[in-house]
Design a protein around this motif. Sequence first.
Motif, short mmCIF file in Angstrom:
data_model
loop_
_atom_site.label_atom_id
_atom_site.label_comp_id
_atom_site.label_asym_id
_atom_site.label_seq_id
_atom_site.Cartn_x
_atom_site.Cartn_y
_atom_site.Cartn_z
N ILE A 169 2.46 9.88 9.30
CA ILE A 169 1.36 10.79 9.02
C ILE A 169 0.28 10.57 10.08
CG2 ILE A 169 0.43 9.18 7.30
CD1 ILE A 169 -0.70 11.68 5.83
N ASN A 170 0.01 11.62 10.82
CA ASN A 170 -0.98 11.58 11.90
C ASN A 170 -0.71 10.40 12.85
OD1 ASN A 170 -2.30 13.79 10.70
ND2 ASN A 170 -3.51 12.42 9.40
N GLY A 171 0.57 10.18 13.14
CA GLY A 171 0.97 9.14 14.08
C GLY A 171 1.14 7.76 13.49
N GLU A 172 0.86 7.58 12.19
CA GLU A 172 0.94 6.26 11.55
C GLU A 172 2.15 6.19 10.63
OE1 GLU A 172 -1.69 3.36 8.57
OE2 GLU A 172 -2.48 5.31 9.22
N PHE A 173 3.00 5.17 10.83
CA PHE A 173 4.19 4.99 9.98
C PHE A 173 3.79 4.50 8.60
CE2 PHE A 173 7.31 2.20 8.05
CZ PHE A 173 8.44 3.00 8.05
N LYS A 174 4.45 5.08 7.56
CA LYS A 174 4.22 4.63 6.20
C LYS A 174 5.52 4.69 5.41
CE LYS A 174 -0.70 5.50 5.61
NZ LYS A 174 -1.75 5.93 4.66
N ASN A 175 5.55 3.93 4.32
CA ASN A 175 6.68 3.95 3.38
C ASN A 175 6.15 4.27 1.99
OD1 ASN A 175 8.28 2.05 1.21
ND2 ASN A 175 9.67 3.07 2.64
N PHE A 176 6.91 5.07 1.26
CA PHE A 176 6.56 5.43 -0.12
C PHE A 176 7.80 5.26 -0.97
CE2 PHE A 176 5.83 8.86 -3.38
CZ PHE A 176 4.79 8.22 -4.04
N ARG A 177 7.68 4.48 -2.01
CA ARG A 177 8.84 4.16 -2.84
C ARG A 177 8.45 4.26 -4.32
NH1 ARG A 177 12.10 -1.37 -1.70
NH2 ARG A 177 12.40 -0.28 0.29
N PHE A 178 9.26 4.98 -5.10
CA PHE A 178 8.97 5.10 -6.54
C PHE A 178 10.24 5.30 -7.34
CE2 PHE A 178 9.10 9.48 -5.13
CZ PHE A 178 9.57 10.21 -6.20
N ASP A 179 10.16 4.92 -8.59
CA ASP A 179 11.26 5.07 -9.55
C ASP A 179 11.20 6.50 -10.10
OD1 ASP A 179 12.75 5.14 -11.98
OD2 ASP A 179 12.59 2.97 -12.16
N LEU A 180 12.17 7.33 -9.73
CA LEU A 180 12.16 8.73 -10.14
C LEU A 180 12.37 8.87 -11.64
CD1 LEU A 180 12.13 11.76 -9.35
CD2 LEU A 180 14.61 11.60 -9.00
N GLN A 181 13.14 7.98 -12.22
CA GLN A 181 13.45 8.11 -13.64
C GLN A 181 12.24 7.79 -14.52
OE1 GLN A 181 16.42 9.25 -14.63
NE2 GLN A 181 15.75 9.30 -16.76
N HIS A 182 11.42 6.83 -14.11
CA HIS A 182 10.35 6.34 -14.98
C HIS A 182 8.95 6.61 -14.45
CE1 HIS A 182 13.87 3.73 -16.06
NE2 HIS A 182 13.52 4.20 -17.25
N GLY A 183 8.84 7.09 -13.21
CA GLY A 183 7.52 7.39 -12.67
C GLY A 183 6.69 6.15 -12.41
N ILE A 184 7.30 5.16 -11.72
CA ILE A 184 6.62 3.90 -11.43
C ILE A 184 6.70 3.64 -9.92
CG2 ILE A 184 6.58 1.41 -11.86
CD1 ILE A 184 8.13 2.00 -14.48
N LEU A 185 5.59 3.26 -9.32
CA LEU A 185 5.60 2.88 -7.91
C LEU A 185 6.36 1.57 -7.73
CD1 LEU A 185 1.93 3.69 -6.84
CD2 LEU A 185 3.99 4.90 -6.11
N ARG A 186 7.11 1.48 -6.63
CA ARG A 186 7.88 0.26 -6.36
C ARG A 186 7.41 -0.38 -5.05
NH1 ARG A 186 10.15 -1.44 -11.01
NH2 ARG A 186 11.63 0.06 -11.88
#
Length: 547
Positions: A530-547
């Motif tokens: 995003i705007n040149g900056e690397f990021k990671n986004f991880r979440f549990d799709l079944q329960h709606g929890i960030l990992r």
Amino acid sequence: MEKFMLNFEYKAGNTVYKTSLFETPDFKLDYKASQKQIVLNLKTKVKLEILKLEIVMPYEFSADSRIFTNGYQSWTDCREMFVDDIPQHTVIPTGAVFKHTLLGASGAYSFVENTKKPGEFTAFSYMYVRNGEEFDLFASLTERTGYTIFKTDCKNNKLYVMKDLEGVVFDGEYEVLNIVNLKGASDEVFDEWFSLLNIKKPDAKPMNGYTTWYNYYPHINEKIVTDDLEALSKVDADIDIFQIDDGFQTATGDWLSVDPVKFPNGIKAEVEKIHAKNMLAGLWLAPFGAQFTSKLLKEHKDWFIKKPNGKLVQCGPNWGGFCALDIEIPEAREYIRHFFDVVLNKWGFDLVKLDFLYAVAIIPYHNKTRGQLMCEAMDFLRECVGDKKILGCGVPLMPAFGKVEYCRIGADMDLRWNKPTFTHREFVSTINTLGNSVFRRQLNGRAFLNDPDVFLLREDNMHMNFEQRCIIATVNKLFGSVLFTSDNVGQYRDEQMQKLLEVFKKDDIQILRAEFLSNDRRVLDIDYVINGEFKNFRFDLQHGILR
């Protein structure tokens, strides 16, 4: 794809025939087969109906393969699957349940088998097998002759390709199948497919905005529109559009009959208010639909789609049940043209969200397949709307390619994270629409701009915690080009407003990777820049929890 076996079943006269031959006394199938393409051209010698046209190809699935099979229409759930996964939401609403409740009318259950066996997945128009970064894309080059349906059998290493040709008597020459197989990186194969389709990238711009639906549903009125518009106009962000959804009309189908109690000053007055705030005005319509109690259906039953026995086709349970106009009838086409003219040119709306479009092709009729009817219906809508914008919804996707500026690519968002459903794959579901947003991402900017449905940050009339609401907002921002809320933003706390401004900020985003973890198949792992900056986004799709 040079090696394949043909399964052909047809009816000539009163006799049904099954064959694997490419020529019989009744027909000849010319074919061209290469590594990249298969084309089948039918030349009939007698009039015939095709009951089954299927080709079977060997395909070596690996234990690590990920398979994406595109769902029937906007709302149908679809995501990458592992080879031993069981298809989701496969309860088939048939028999008495289907007849009396119309459950599943928005799906393909009446003409495609829906299995519950591991590794057996069904796709419409396109699918891919992914091994690491390598994509193996199988895709149709036309649905105008009928829907192209792919089916995997991972256990037995087979791939099936079928055409929905029901309801047509063939007499002459027809191209009945045209598919390609493209290999390479994601952008490489999807760019090549759309080049072969000769579909130019949409010139529409991404939109931030608002829709009335996911807070008030049909219970809208002039005060609600005015209050939420005023609050939205004070947000220090680029706000492009304010959309009035279902509920302004006295009945679905009677589009020019505005409810005088809800909108005593008429709907044009609302358009003027929206324009005064420097926003585009959008309006929801289901242009082919009419509920059972509508004036349109009561007075013009002869304009609607009918079964061979003359009975009206019921297209779903919404609004107490509805039917669809037969656009082969000149009077029906003129009715549709007229209300679009009023909505767009007299009331002044800039965009129309056109919903429940599948209904116009719910059965084959007039000697045309469902696919042909759907493609021609999208041509007609584009003609009616002209230079104004279309947001498609509830529509089989490939017929909408290049015909709409924006399109929903998932089911309706629910006010709960995980609402159990026992019915069909098109059912309202937060989980399903998030999965669709991630795995239909290759269509974004190629076929149209993707609408992932709304994000909701409010506290009232919600059944999710704030973390879950923020996960949805983040997914929509990363994968969508239509970022809508249904909140009265004037009621936001600071953290809600901060998140809204973050989502509405028009950033430069590049998705590098998005997949389920092998060791936890509920968790989506997303790498992006995003705007040149690397990021990671991880979440549990079944329960709606960030990992």
